[in-house]
Design a protein around this motif. Structure first.
Motif, PDB file in Angstrom:
ATOM      1  N   UNK A  67      22.226   8.628  -7.675  1.00  0.00           N
ATOM      2  CA  UNK A  67      21.652   8.393  -6.347  1.00  0.00           C
ATOM      3  C   UNK A  67      21.937   6.982  -5.856  1.00  0.00           C
ATOM      4  N   UNK A  68      22.195   6.875  -4.575  1.00  0.00           N
ATOM      5  CA  UNK A  68      22.417   5.562  -3.961  1.00  0.00           C
ATOM      6  C   UNK A  68      21.077   4.927  -3.609  1.00  0.00           C
ATOM      7  N   UNK A  69      21.120   3.634  -3.298  1.00  0.00           N
ATOM      8  CA  UNK A  69      19.890   2.952  -2.882  1.00  0.00           C
ATOM      9  C   UNK A  69      19.313   3.598  -1.632  1.00  0.00           C
ATOM     10  N   UNK A  70      20.196   4.034  -0.729  1.00  0.00           N
ATOM     11  CA  UNK A  70      19.738   4.677   0.492  1.00  0.00           C
ATOM     12  C   UNK A  70      19.038   6.001   0.241  1.00  0.00           C
ATOM     13  N   UNK A  71      19.393   6.673  -0.836  1.00  0.00           N
ATOM     14  CA  UNK A  71      18.728   7.924  -1.185  1.00  0.00           C
ATOM     15  C   UNK A  71      17.432   7.671  -1.947  1.00  0.00           C
ATOM     16  N   UNK A  72      17.446   6.624  -2.786  1.00  0.00           N
ATOM     17  CA  UNK A  72      16.278   6.334  -3.614  1.00  0.00           C
ATOM     18  C   UNK A  72      15.107   5.754  -2.809  1.00  0.00           C
ATOM     19  N   UNK A  73      15.422   4.930  -1.820  1.00  0.00           N
ATOM     20  CA  UNK A  73      14.369   4.233  -1.073  1.00  0.00           C
ATOM     21  C   UNK A  73      13.360   5.173  -0.427  1.00  0.00           C
ATOM     22  N   UNK A  74      13.781   6.224   0.309  1.00  0.00           N
ATOM     23  CA  UNK A  74      12.786   7.103   0.911  1.00  0.00           C
ATOM     24  C   UNK A  74      11.983   7.891  -0.116  1.00  0.00           C
ATOM     25  N   UNK A  75      12.592   8.231  -1.245  1.00  0.00           N
ATOM     26  CA  UNK A  75      11.859   8.927  -2.301  1.00  0.00           C
ATOM     27  C   UNK A  75      10.778   8.005  -2.865  1.00  0.00           C
ATOM     28  N   UNK A  76      11.178   6.747  -3.091  1.00  0.00           N
ATOM     29  CA  UNK A  76      10.233   5.761  -3.606  1.00  0.00           C
ATOM     30  C   UNK A  76       9.060   5.589  -2.644  1.00  0.00           C
ATOM     31  N   UNK A  77       9.367   5.419  -1.362  1.00  0.00           N
ATOM     32  CA  UNK A  77       8.316   5.218  -0.367  1.00  0.00           C
ATOM     33  C   UNK A  77       7.362   6.402  -0.307  1.00  0.00           C
ATOM     34  N   UNK A  78       7.896   7.619  -0.469  1.00  0.00           N
ATOM     35  CA  UNK A  78       7.056   8.812  -0.426  1.00  0.00           C
ATOM     36  C   UNK A  78       6.082   8.845  -1.589  1.00  0.00           C
ATOM     37  N   UNK A  79       6.479   8.291  -2.727  1.00  0.00           N
ATOM     38  CA  UNK A  79       5.643   8.345  -3.925  1.00  0.00           C
ATOM     39  C   UNK A  79       4.586   7.252  -3.980  1.00  0.00           C
ATOM     40  N   UNK A  80       4.847   6.102  -3.355  1.00  0.00           N
ATOM     41  CA  UNK A  80       3.914   4.980  -3.478  1.00  0.00           C
ATOM     42  C   UNK A  80       3.092   4.738  -2.211  1.00  0.00           C
ATOM     43  N   UNK A  81       3.359   5.458  -1.138  1.00  0.00           N
ATOM     44  CA  UNK A  81       2.617   5.211   0.098  1.00  0.00           C
ATOM     45  C   UNK A  81       1.138   5.539  -0.085  1.00  0.00           C
ATOM     46  N   UNK A  82       0.338   4.959   0.789  1.00  0.00           N
ATOM     47  CA  UNK A  82      -1.120   5.047   0.646  1.00  0.00           C
ATOM     48  C   UNK A  82      -1.621   6.486   0.681  1.00  0.00           C
ATOM     49  N   UNK A  83      -0.975   7.330   1.483  1.00  0.00           N
ATOM     50  CA  UNK A  83      -1.413   8.725   1.562  1.00  0.00           C
ATOM     51  C   UNK A  83      -1.272   9.428   0.216  1.00  0.00           C
ATOM     52  N   UNK A  84      -0.152   9.172  -0.464  1.00  0.00           N
ATOM     53  CA  UNK A  84       0.074   9.794  -1.766  1.00  0.00           C
ATOM     54  C   UNK A  84      -0.919   9.266  -2.789  1.00  0.00           C
ATOM     55  N   UNK A  85      -1.134   7.956  -2.796  1.00  0.00           N
ATOM     56  CA  UNK A  85      -2.102   7.368  -3.722  1.00  0.00           C
ATOM     57  C   UNK A  85      -3.494   7.962  -3.507  1.00  0.00           C
ATOM     58  N   UNK A  86      -3.877   8.130  -2.248  1.00  0.00           N
ATOM     59  CA  UNK A  86      -5.194   8.699  -1.948  1.00  0.00           C
ATOM     60  C   UNK A  86      -5.284  10.148  -2.404  1.00  0.00           C
ATOM     61  N   UNK A  87      -4.208  10.900  -2.251  1.00  0.00           N
ATOM     62  CA  UNK A  87      -4.203  12.290  -2.719  1.00  0.00           C
ATOM     63  C   UNK A  87      -4.419  12.354  -4.226  1.00  0.00           C
ATOM     64  N   UNK A  88      -3.743  11.484  -4.959  1.00  0.00           N
ATOM     65  CA  UNK A  88      -3.919  11.437  -6.415  1.00  0.00           C
ATOM     66  C   UNK A  88      -5.357  11.067  -6.752  1.00  0.00           C
ATOM     67  N   UNK A  89      -5.912  10.094  -6.029  1.00  0.00           N
ATOM     68  CA  UNK A  89      -7.293   9.672  -6.268  1.00  0.00           C
ATOM     69  C   UNK A  89      -8.268  10.826  -6.050  1.00  0.00           C
ATOM     70  N   UNK A  90      -8.017  11.637  -5.040  1.00  0.00           N
ATOM     71  CA  UNK A  90      -8.899  12.778  -4.781  1.00  0.00           C
ATOM     72  C   UNK A  90      -8.813  13.807  -5.902  1.00  0.00           C
TER      73      UNK A  90
END
Length: 228
Positions: A67-90
């Protein structure tokens, strides 16, 4: 320091038992409950955000070596964004064990996305300080679970993706219009419409404007990309 019954159950839910229980206590203590004798979780949140980022960066690189940096960046952002963190917390019922001041409790703090997202980062930091990076990494990968392996490059920000779709066709950027706001002040619900210049529109409802805009953009993009 001994843990309460709720926190002992929480340890079981996350699959990690603390050698230094005070770290767990601090990680679930919101600033509204801090005092001269009680530290809050803000510094832990700062550290946990960085630990989470490193774990996810490592995991994504290992999952897709080409994977290129351009492909990895959006995947990374999807995993660490606040919405995802809150879902895990719930999912681990983190809100149940949060130590909140009266004002936060009255305003529904146990359900607030930002507060839950910050708290899970603080818990990650507490595990890191208690058991080291490997323990924190194991915790993160266990709690995020299939989110890590299922994330794709098209998991990029939906609003960005819709704007790129519109620009590629000569349209101006999409507009986002608030259609409705309901619910009490401590638990509002927003309905947002994503609109394109060609008249296409999709609506979505969520507990925050940002989440509603993202959901509406996702719906509209999916509609526009359907084959005619």
């Amino acid at each position: 320091m001994k843990l309460s019954g709720d926190l002992k159950e929480f340890e079981t839910r996350i699959g990690y038992h603390f050698a230094a229980p005070d770290l767990l206590n601090r990680s679930v203590t919101h600033a509204s409950m801090s005092s001269a004798n009680r530290d809050d979780n803000q510094r832990l949140e700062f550290l946990g955000d960085r630990v989470l980022g490193l774990v996810m960066a490592e995991a994504l690189l290992a999952l897709d070596p080409s994977a290129t940096e351009g492909q990895l960046a959006p995947r990374f952002n999807a995993l660490v964004r606040k919405e995802t963190c809150a879902d895990v917390a719930r999912e681990i019922d983190l809100g149940k064990v949060l130590k909140l001041g009266r004002s936060e409790m009255i305003s529904g703090g146990r359900r607030k996305q930002a507060l839950l997202g910050d708290a899970i980062e603080a818990v990650i930091a507490a595990v890191y300080l208690d058991g080291g990076f490997d323990a924190a990494k194991s915790l993160v990968l266990r709690l995020w679970g299939k989110r890590v392996t299922r994330v794709k490059e098209d998991a990029r920000d939906a609003k960005t993706a819709l704007q790129e779709w519109a620009q590629a066709r000569g349209y101006p950027p999409p507009k986002y219009v608030q259609i409705n706001r309901s619910g009490p002040d401590h638990a509002p619900v927003f309905t947002i419409a994503a609109q394109l210049e060609n008249g296409a529109e999709a609506q979505a409802t969520a507990p925050s404007k940002r989440a509603a805009e993202q959901a509406a953009a996702t719906k509209l993009l999916a509609r526009m990309e359907q084959p005619e």
